[in-house]
Write an enzyme that holds these catalytic residues in place. Structure first.
Site, PDB file in Angstrom:
ATOM      1  N   ARG A 121      11.622 -19.411 -12.116  1.00 20.22           N
ATOM      2  CA  ARG A 121      11.471 -18.718 -13.406  1.00 20.22           C
ATOM      3  C   ARG A 121      12.645 -17.800 -13.722  1.00 20.22           C
ATOM      4  O   ARG A 121      12.517 -16.841 -14.486  1.00 20.22           O
ATOM      5  CB  ARG A 121      10.157 -17.935 -13.481  1.00 20.22           C
ATOM      6  CG  ARG A 121       8.916 -18.803 -13.364  1.00 20.22           C
ATOM      7  CD  ARG A 121       7.673 -18.120 -13.880  1.00 20.22           C
ATOM      8  NE  ARG A 121       6.499 -18.935 -13.623  1.00 20.22           N
ATOM      9  CZ  ARG A 121       5.726 -18.820 -12.543  1.00 20.22           C
ATOM     10  NH1 ARG A 121       6.002 -17.913 -11.631  1.00 20.22           N
ATOM     11  NH2 ARG A 121       4.694 -19.612 -12.385  1.00 20.22           N
ATOM     12  N   LYS A 143      23.576 -19.593 -24.373  1.00 23.77           N
ATOM     13  CA  LYS A 143      22.999 -20.916 -24.638  1.00 23.77           C
ATOM     14  C   LYS A 143      23.203 -21.793 -23.416  1.00 23.77           C
ATOM     15  O   LYS A 143      24.331 -22.032 -22.990  1.00 23.77           O
ATOM     16  CB  LYS A 143      23.679 -21.560 -25.847  1.00 23.77           C
ATOM     17  CG  LYS A 143      23.126 -21.101 -27.169  1.00 23.77           C
ATOM     18  CD  LYS A 143      23.560 -22.074 -28.260  1.00 23.77           C
ATOM     19  CE  LYS A 143      23.045 -21.658 -29.610  1.00 23.77           C
ATOM     20  NZ  LYS A 143      23.421 -22.645 -30.640  1.00 23.77           N
ATOM     21  N   GLU A 185      37.839 -24.908 -31.488  1.00 21.20           N
ATOM     22  CA  GLU A 185      36.891 -23.797 -31.640  1.00 21.20           C
ATOM     23  C   GLU A 185      37.616 -22.507 -32.043  1.00 21.20           C
ATOM     24  O   GLU A 185      37.086 -21.692 -32.788  1.00 21.20           O
ATOM     25  CB  GLU A 185      36.109 -23.558 -30.341  1.00 21.20           C
ATOM     26  CG  GLU A 185      35.139 -24.671 -29.971  1.00 21.20           C
ATOM     27  CD  GLU A 185      33.802 -24.615 -30.726  1.00 21.20           C
ATOM     28  OE1 GLU A 185      33.571 -23.646 -31.485  1.00 21.20           O
ATOM     29  OE2 GLU A 185      33.015 -25.555 -30.562  1.00 21.20           O
ATOM     30  N   LYS A 227      32.317 -13.641 -31.177  1.00 18.67           N
ATOM     31  CA  LYS A 227      31.062 -14.278 -30.777  1.00 18.67           C
ATOM     32  C   LYS A 227      30.045 -13.239 -30.298  1.00 18.67           C
ATOM     33  O   LYS A 227      28.871 -13.311 -30.651  1.00 18.67           O
ATOM     34  CB  LYS A 227      31.307 -15.329 -29.687  1.00 18.67           C
ATOM     35  CG  LYS A 227      30.006 -15.992 -29.253  1.00 18.67           C
ATOM     36  CD  LYS A 227      30.165 -17.386 -28.715  1.00 18.67           C
ATOM     37  CE  LYS A 227      28.795 -17.997 -28.460  1.00 18.67           C
ATOM     38  NZ  LYS A 227      28.883 -19.340 -27.883  1.00 18.67           N
ATOM     39  N   GLU A 237      19.073 -17.317 -32.561  1.00 15.77           N
ATOM     40  CA  GLU A 237      19.157 -18.127 -33.784  1.00 15.77           C
ATOM     41  C   GLU A 237      17.900 -18.041 -34.615  1.00 15.77           C
ATOM     42  O   GLU A 237      17.396 -19.055 -35.101  1.00 15.77           O
ATOM     43  CB  GLU A 237      19.437 -19.598 -33.425  1.00 15.77           C
ATOM     44  CG  GLU A 237      20.907 -19.898 -33.437  1.00 15.77           C
ATOM     45  CD  GLU A 237      21.246 -21.312 -32.992  1.00 15.77           C
ATOM     46  OE1 GLU A 237      20.341 -22.060 -32.623  1.00 15.77           O
ATOM     47  OE2 GLU A 237      22.430 -21.645 -32.997  1.00 15.77           O
ATOM     48  N   ARG A 242      23.285 -16.312 -36.276  1.00 14.53           N
ATOM     49  CA  ARG A 242      24.021 -16.959 -35.199  1.00 14.53           C
ATOM     50  C   ARG A 242      24.518 -18.348 -35.597  1.00 14.53           C
ATOM     51  O   ARG A 242      25.505 -18.857 -35.059  1.00 14.53           O
ATOM     52  CB  ARG A 242      23.146 -17.047 -33.937  1.00 14.53           C
ATOM     53  CG  ARG A 242      23.907 -17.655 -32.756  1.00 14.53           C
ATOM     54  CD  ARG A 242      23.242 -17.389 -31.422  1.00 14.53           C
ATOM     55  NE  ARG A 242      23.985 -18.074 -30.363  1.00 14.53           N
ATOM     56  CZ  ARG A 242      23.911 -17.800 -29.079  1.00 14.53           C
ATOM     57  NH1 ARG A 242      23.112 -16.848 -28.666  1.00 14.53           N
ATOM     58  NH2 ARG A 242      24.623 -18.460 -28.202  1.00 14.53           N
ATOM     59  N   ASN A 246      28.272 -22.152 -35.745  1.00 15.46           N
ATOM     60  CA  ASN A 246      28.282 -23.614 -35.734  1.00 15.46           C
ATOM     61  C   ASN A 246      29.064 -24.211 -36.899  1.00 15.46           C
ATOM     62  O   ASN A 246      28.875 -25.375 -37.244  1.00 15.46           O
ATOM     63  CB  ASN A 246      26.844 -24.149 -35.738  1.00 15.46           C
ATOM     64  CG  ASN A 246      26.181 -23.953 -34.393  1.00 15.46           C
ATOM     65  OD1 ASN A 246      26.833 -24.045 -33.356  1.00 15.46           O
ATOM     66  ND2 ASN A 246      24.895 -23.661 -34.410  1.00 15.46           N
ATOM     67  N   HIS A 249      30.096 -27.815 -36.874  1.00 14.48           N
ATOM     68  CA  HIS A 249      29.393 -28.481 -35.784  1.00 14.48           C
ATOM     69  C   HIS A 249      28.373 -29.522 -36.228  1.00 14.48           C
ATOM     70  O   HIS A 249      28.067 -30.432 -35.470  1.00 14.48           O
ATOM     71  CB  HIS A 249      28.700 -27.447 -34.890  1.00 14.48           C
ATOM     72  CG  HIS A 249      29.648 -26.772 -33.946  1.00 14.48           C
ATOM     73  ND1 HIS A 249      30.694 -25.987 -34.371  1.00 14.48           N
ATOM     74  CD2 HIS A 249      29.728 -26.784 -32.587  1.00 14.48           C
ATOM     75  CE1 HIS A 249      31.367 -25.523 -33.314  1.00 14.48           C
ATOM     76  NE2 HIS A 249      30.803 -25.989 -32.225  1.00 14.48           N
ATOM     77  N   HIS A 253      28.935 -32.722 -34.317  1.00 14.31           N
ATOM     78  CA  HIS A 253      27.975 -33.337 -33.394  1.00 14.31           C
ATOM     79  C   HIS A 253      27.675 -34.779 -33.786  1.00 14.31           C
ATOM     80  O   HIS A 253      27.566 -35.649 -32.927  1.00 14.31           O
ATOM     81  CB  HIS A 253      26.660 -32.540 -33.384  1.00 14.31           C
ATOM     82  CG  HIS A 253      26.715 -31.310 -32.537  1.00 14.31           C
ATOM     83  ND1 HIS A 253      25.889 -30.233 -32.754  1.00 14.31           N
ATOM     84  CD2 HIS A 253      27.494 -30.989 -31.473  1.00 14.31           C
ATOM     85  CE1 HIS A 253      26.158 -29.290 -31.857  1.00 14.31           C
ATOM     86  NE2 HIS A 253      27.144 -29.724 -31.083  1.00 14.31           N
ATOM     87  N   HIS A 266      34.926 -32.390 -27.528  1.00 14.25           N
ATOM     88  CA  HIS A 266      34.051 -31.666 -28.461  1.00 14.25           C
ATOM     89  C   HIS A 266      34.824 -30.993 -29.598  1.00 14.25           C
ATOM     90  O   HIS A 266      34.456 -31.104 -30.769  1.00 14.25           O
ATOM     91  CB  HIS A 266      33.246 -30.619 -27.677  1.00 14.25           C
ATOM     92  CG  HIS A 266      32.429 -29.704 -28.528  1.00 14.25           C
ATOM     93  ND1 HIS A 266      31.333 -30.127 -29.248  1.00 14.25           N
ATOM     94  CD2 HIS A 266      32.550 -28.369 -28.790  1.00 14.25           C
ATOM     95  CE1 HIS A 266      30.813 -29.099 -29.902  1.00 14.25           C
ATOM     96  NE2 HIS A 266      31.524 -28.019 -29.645  1.00 14.25           N
TER      97      HIS A 266
END
Lengths: 376, 376
Positions: A121, A143, A185, A227, A237, A242, A246, A249, A253, A266
């Protein structure tokens, strides 16, 4: 050393940027306190480059160390590799006072973070990113994720590291495509969030292409600063704030997915996606949406110019020139893929769109035909 | 309706206890707001009993519903079943506005909670516990997990539900062993945390054995109240305060493990473990530890008496009488298993020990020979 605080109440931590800091990994980890064991995870590209240096730094501080080396590549962001890490952690007696350390790029960071978030956990997690992409983006903000066969980052957690240590010197060893990918980026931060930074990048093209360590340290620091601020405002988010990270993105993606993960770096998807997003904003302006009035051909060309000067693809067609045969990127397929993106809500298409240089908005419910139009 | 708040800042929620509330599941879920889809998870024991009733209640409120039925039993707390749920969620288009609902006992709750915590980095999660064990314990407090072959609950997350709805009427359909298992946790709350509650249980033995719904609703409410208070003080088991909820569990887990998960109901291990913990406290008292001076044979016998009146096993030997051949529970093996328990830190044995009726402490670093002594 440049130290950038990420302010998240009881989950706050610092991003420390310093040349040759890899040798200080043991000191940094020991300073976390009550460390029963360090679980160092890296891939088989990074291990021969930095494994020994970081391992020694940890052992020299008297910390118990276990090392796990995983195969390099996006394929390692799988449930199978996560499972092998959980079992490894358990076999070597990792308890709640152990710390998992990700030494590597985004794949190792995302995977190790997810495993740390879920082992017993949640145990502490420390990031030592070795790619530009991971240094400016994935190592900061919490993330973590693995992929499902049908979707990237579909399983994961928001789980903040206990600290991030960045050594800009390691960027010297990056293959060219990976370095450029990170720059995708970097441009994103300037174009969507910080006009002054964008203009600095325009002025420093030469030093950036020469991988000047001093300049790179400052660039990485500014990206982390931008950031950290946004993550502090909207860690999970929820408010939508936030999501501005992106920019580029949603398109990016979809491009990555349609070509197959890992076919292109990427950041290449992001750089093409950013320009497509700008074109989408310009289209909405031409249809009367005044928020995007500043986004015209001049604006778009400035972004294209910086992208190209940093040797990044600006258009889908550039991928064909770069990777051989022009890849299959049917506009219809891309729109279809975007409708299953995690940023999708109630089936509508949502995008981060620029409103002026260094500013952007999160716009929901964009008509698929407008998206198709900028892709054709 | 009894409504018990679990106060965890932005993660606060209510536990609502009301007879025949299953029919109100749709109303409760709709009130969460912005629900794109409900993902109802239950096992194949619960589905024929309550599946239709809860599904109808959800659909009747106009919510989109997907149902997943998993095999009953601890084996479903596996990475394979978690994986199938992630894939199912993705296939049916679940997004960040979807809500996963666990209708069932601890296995379904722990599994569904873990899948909700990790699907797309976390979607909302709602608990409708149908066993006494889940109602008084696992559905409240945000512990979610799956098992690894080598350890129970080794992979999971602290992830709070958005709400818990408890219908005490469903306890009428529980098999006797499962009902008694829940009572093992109920006694634990009284013995370790609430003297008045323990004394109430002593007075209500008859009604409890007759499953009086009104009495059960109040008992469940008091257990949830006690748990909510402690969870609010130490959500993630950092200060050690939350550990008091594990009275009887270090012994109990080891007993369950050595017999093989699922051989005996969880609460049976807890009831035997609670009495072993009391004996361990008495032993420490006899060796001069004044904190445990109140724990003598009178105290222990009172706990044994309530345990036996509620038809729960008080001793390891009782398991043999109940389940046929006396099971293999070598003291050495039990101590070995306890040393890999998650509550282990730096390899030392830690226990929750009673100091008087309704009070307990978390004691670290107990010598294995003292533990062995109370097992032999």
């Amino acid at each position: 050393m440049i130290s950038i605080p990420v302010e998240l109440k009881d989950r706050s931590y610092d991003v420390d940027i310093e040349s040759h800091s890899l040798e200080r990994a043991g000191v940094a980890l020991a300073s976390l306190g009550s460390v029963s064991r360090v679980l160092l995870v890296m891939d088989d590209n990074v291990e021969p480059l930095y494994g020994e240096r970081v391992s020694s730094a940890i052992v020299d501080r008297g910390l118990d160390l276990d090392v796990v080396v995983i195969p390099a590549g996006e394929e390692s962001k799988s449930i199978d590799v996560a499972y092998s890490l959980w079992e490894h952690f358990l076999d070597c007696g990792a308890d709640r006072h152990s710390v998992a350390v990700a030494l590597g790029g985004g794949v190792v960071g995302d995977l190790t973070g997810f495993v740390a978030a879920t082992y017993q956990r949640g145990i502490r997690f420390y990031q030592i990113p070795t790619t530009l992409l991971a240094q400016v983006d994935s190592s900061v903000g919490g993330k973590t994720a693995i992929d499902l066969p049908k979707g990237k980052n579909m399983v994961g957690a928001f789980y903040q590291p206990s600290g991030v240590m960045i050594d800009p010197e390691v960027l010297q060893s990056l293959p060219d495509d990976q370095y450029r990918s990170g720059l995708g980026e970097v441009i994103k931060y300037g174009a969507s969030l910080d006009k002054t930074f964008f203009e600095t990048l325009e002025k420093q093209v030469e030093q950036i292409n020469a991988r000047d360590s001093d300049i790179l340290g400052k660039i990485v620091a500014q990206c982390c600063r931008l950031k950290a601020k946004i993550v502090a405002e909207d860690e999970k988010e929820i408010s939508g704030r936030r999501a501005v990270l992106n920019y580029g993105h949603t398109f990016g993606h979809a491009i990555e997915t349609t070509l197959g993960y890992g076919t292109i770096p990427h950041g290449f998807g992001v750089s093409i996606g950013s320009i497509l997003a700008a074109r989408l904003a310009a289209r909405l302006a031409s249809k009367g949406d005044k928020r995007f009035n500043s986004i015209d051909e001049t604006w778009i060309n400035r972004q294209i110019e910086l992208t190209q000067k940093l040797h990044l693809p600006a258009f889908l067609a550039d991928l064909g020139r770069r990777f051989g045969d022009s890849p299959e990127t049917s506009p219809q397929r891309l729109v279809e893929l975007m409708s299953t993106d995690k940023k999708t809500e109630f089936g509508k298409l949502n995008f981060i769109l620029p409103t002026s240089l260094g500013e952007c908005v999160y716009l929901r419910g964009i008509a698929p035909e407008d998206v198709l139009a900028v892709l054709t």
